[in-house]
Design an enzyme around this catalytic site. Structure first.
Site, mmCIF file in Angstrom:
data_model
loop_
_atom_site.group_PDB
_atom_site.id
_atom_site.type_symbol
_atom_site.label_atom_id
_atom_site.label_comp_id
_atom_site.label_asym_id
_atom_site.label_seq_id
_atom_site.Cartn_x
_atom_site.Cartn_y
_atom_site.Cartn_z
ATOM 1 N N CYS A 52 -1.963 -2.748 7.816
ATOM 2 C CA CYS A 52 -1.895 -3.609 6.634
ATOM 3 C C CYS A 52 -0.628 -4.456 6.570
ATOM 4 O O CYS A 52 -0.679 -5.613 6.164
ATOM 5 C CB CYS A 52 -2.083 -2.774 5.378
ATOM 6 S SG CYS A 52 -3.719 -1.976 5.360
ATOM 7 N N LYS A 91 -6.898 -5.019 -3.096
ATOM 8 C CA LYS A 91 -7.617 -5.470 -1.903
ATOM 9 C C LYS A 91 -8.624 -4.411 -1.482
ATOM 10 O O LYS A 91 -8.551 -3.277 -1.925
ATOM 11 C CB LYS A 91 -6.646 -5.795 -0.768
ATOM 12 C CG LYS A 91 -5.796 -4.635 -0.298
ATOM 13 C CD LYS A 91 -4.695 -5.134 0.625
ATOM 14 C CE LYS A 91 -3.948 -4.019 1.304
ATOM 15 N NZ LYS A 91 -4.678 -3.272 2.297
ATOM 16 N N ASP A 143 0.785 -1.245 0.000
ATOM 17 C CA ASP A 143 0.000 0.000 0.000
ATOM 18 C C ASP A 143 0.817 1.295 0.000
ATOM 19 O O ASP A 143 0.502 2.227 0.747
ATOM 20 C CB ASP A 143 -0.960 0.008 1.190
ATOM 21 C CG ASP A 143 -1.921 -1.173 1.184
ATOM 22 O OD1 ASP A 143 -1.916 -1.945 0.210
ATOM 23 O OD2 ASP A 143 -2.672 -1.324 2.157
#
Length: 191
Positions: A145, A100, A17
């Site tokens: 995450c 995701k 991310d």
């Protein structure tokens, strides 16, 4: 007579991310998130067999967003500039991208599964199909995450390493988070 050498385990780098909305000035900025980019790019230049990046790719009406009663500001909406990777990330070295957080009714911190652990992103099958046995993880945010991805990687049987210098978390103190991850058999590499 020839002897066969044992196969060398294939290693994957998972870049979690590293997106505009998690950079300073973004909708859900991770403090110092931009400071990891030199370390992440250095990892991308290392001798990994596979380099995979994940990114949040939310629908506009995602359950995690404040307007829908969630905890987070609207961020990383699919196809927006905020969902794009940071322009300072060396994307040319990536072999695969995993999306995701696509389900509007369930969040997904881990790059492997939605938070309900019922819906896979396909990352596990991809890694196994490529013969990967060991994953090294970096990115944002360490305490959400990155940690969720590391927990799932370990649970799925991958040798798992977190590169601490190439991560940043939302919380100022990550001691408890890192201790909990280490207790699961995840190696914390300070470099």
């Amino acid at each position: 007579m020839t002897s066969s050498l044992p196969a060398v385990p294939r290693r994957a780098l998972l870049v979690i991310d590293v997106q505009n909305d998690f950079m300073p000035g973004g909708a859900l900025a991770v403090p110092g998130g931009d400071l990891i980019l030199p370390a992440v790019n250095a990892l991308l230049r290392q001798d990994f067999d596979v380099r995979i990046a994940s990114r949040d790719w939310h629908p506009e009406n995602h359950v995690s967003f404040v307007p829908q009663g969630g905890d987070w500001p609207v961020h990383c909406v699919a196809g927006t500039q905020g969902a794009d990777f940071s322009p300072r990330l060396d994307q040319s070295r990536l072999s695969h991208i995993v999306h995701k957080g696509l389900d509007p009714a369930c969040d997904s911190y881990s790059a492997f599964f939605d938070n309900d652990q019922r819906h896979s992103t396909g990352l596990d099958a991809l890694l196994r199909g490529l013969g990967v046995e060991s994953v090294t993880i970096c990115g944002l945010a360490l305490d959400f995450c990155v940690a969720a991805t590391a927990r799932d990687a370990r649970k799925l049987g991958f040798d798992t390493v977190i590169k601490r210098a190439a991560c940043r978390g939302i919380a100022a103190d990550d001691t408890i988070c890192l201790s909990d991850l280490a207790a699961l058999g995840i190696k914390i590499d300070a470099t």
